[in-house]
Design an enzyme around this catalytic site. Structure first.
Site, PDB file in Angstrom:
ATOM      1  N   TYR A 105       0.840  -1.196   0.000  1.00  0.00           N
ATOM      2  CA  TYR A 105       0.000   0.000   0.000  1.00  0.00           C
ATOM      3  C   TYR A 105       0.877   1.249   0.000  1.00  0.00           C
ATOM      4  CZ  TYR A 105      -3.750  -3.237   1.194  1.00  0.00           C
ATOM      5  OH  TYR A 105      -4.649  -4.267   1.176  1.00  0.00           O
ATOM      6  N   ASN A 128     -12.593  -0.512  -4.624  1.00  0.00           N
ATOM      7  CA  ASN A 128     -12.371  -0.807  -6.032  1.00  0.00           C
ATOM      8  C   ASN A 128     -13.579  -1.551  -6.602  1.00  0.00           C
ATOM      9  OD1 ASN A 128     -11.474  -1.676  -8.548  1.00  0.00           O
ATOM     10  ND2 ASN A 128      -9.984  -3.121  -7.730  1.00  0.00           N
ATOM     11  N   CYS A 136      -6.446  -5.144  -7.422  1.00  0.00           N
ATOM     12  CA  CYS A 136      -6.210  -4.799  -6.023  1.00  0.00           C
ATOM     13  C   CYS A 136      -5.711  -6.005  -5.220  1.00  0.00           C
ATOM     14  CB  CYS A 136      -7.461  -4.192  -5.400  1.00  0.00           C
ATOM     15  SG  CYS A 136      -8.948  -5.185  -5.575  1.00  0.00           S
ATOM     16  N   HIS A 137      -5.881  -7.213  -5.762  1.00  0.00           N
ATOM     17  CA  HIS A 137      -5.375  -8.405  -5.068  1.00  0.00           C
ATOM     18  C   HIS A 137      -3.849  -8.442  -5.047  1.00  0.00           C
ATOM     19  CE1 HIS A 137      -5.690  -9.557  -9.340  1.00  0.00           C
ATOM     20  NE2 HIS A 137      -4.687 -10.369  -9.110  1.00  0.00           N
ATOM     21  N   GLU A 163      -1.580 -16.315 -10.701  1.00  0.00           N
ATOM     22  CA  GLU A 163      -0.503 -15.522 -11.291  1.00  0.00           C
ATOM     23  C   GLU A 163       0.895 -16.043 -10.908  1.00  0.00           C
ATOM     24  OE1 GLU A 163      -1.079 -11.328 -10.721  1.00  0.00           O
ATOM     25  OE2 GLU A 163      -3.231 -11.485 -11.068  1.00  0.00           O
TER      26      GLU A 163
END
Length: 167
Positions: A105, A128, A136-137, A163
């Protein structure tokens, strides 16, 4: 305020609801959020709500399918991000975080020119409206700690695992 279109998408993580205005994708709801968050948000931001697949929705669903199949690392579907100026600034920075990576963040706060705004970035992350596409993950706490996610930490871990990120 105008018309918004939406469709259900049965994904590997459960039923998602995807909404689009004429401008682009404006909301994605995680499983279990249809009545509580999704429809309330649509009613707040649009005059007319239509359950119908548009070209933009078809494109988004195709790209999400490719993402879940590990065939897409960047989304190109148009977006219509509805939020405050600060939130949109944060969300536009989130889009720049590459597939398969995580940042804090505080990092996002620095990138938007306000290094002390880590907590405010977390608040914008929480609001979001287009998760997954606006990733945002990929935002984590100091020291690599997984913290907060609208779909729950288990879902955040699943998306990061898709990912190739080990948590």
């Amino acid at each position: 305020m105008s018309t918004v279109y939406f469709s259900e998408y049965v994904s590997p993580i459960g039923s998602l609801y995807v909404a689009a205005s004429e401008e682009g994708i404006c909301n994605i709801a995680f499983p279990g959020q249809y009545e509580s968050d999704f429809m309330v948000w649509l009613q707040k931001n649009f005059n007319s709500i239509v359950q119908q697949k548009t070209d933009i929705l078809r494109c988004a669903i195709a790209q999400l399918t490719e993402y879940f199949n590990r065939q897409r690392t960047v989304f190109t579907v148009p977006l219509h991000l509805i939020g405050t100026q600060f939130q949109r600034k944060v969300w536009n920075e989130l889009i720049k975080v590459p597939y398969g990576t995580t940042v804090t963040y505080g990092y996002i706060a620095s990138k938007i020119g306000n290094p002390k705004a880590g907590r405010a970035v977390g608040g914008a992350n929480n609001k979001n409206p287009v998760p997954i596409i606006v990733p945002c993950h990929r935002i984590i706490g100091q020291g690599g700690k997984l913290v907060g996610y609208g779909g729950g930490l288990e879902l955040k871990q699943k998306l990061l695992a898709i990912e190739g990120v080990k948590c």
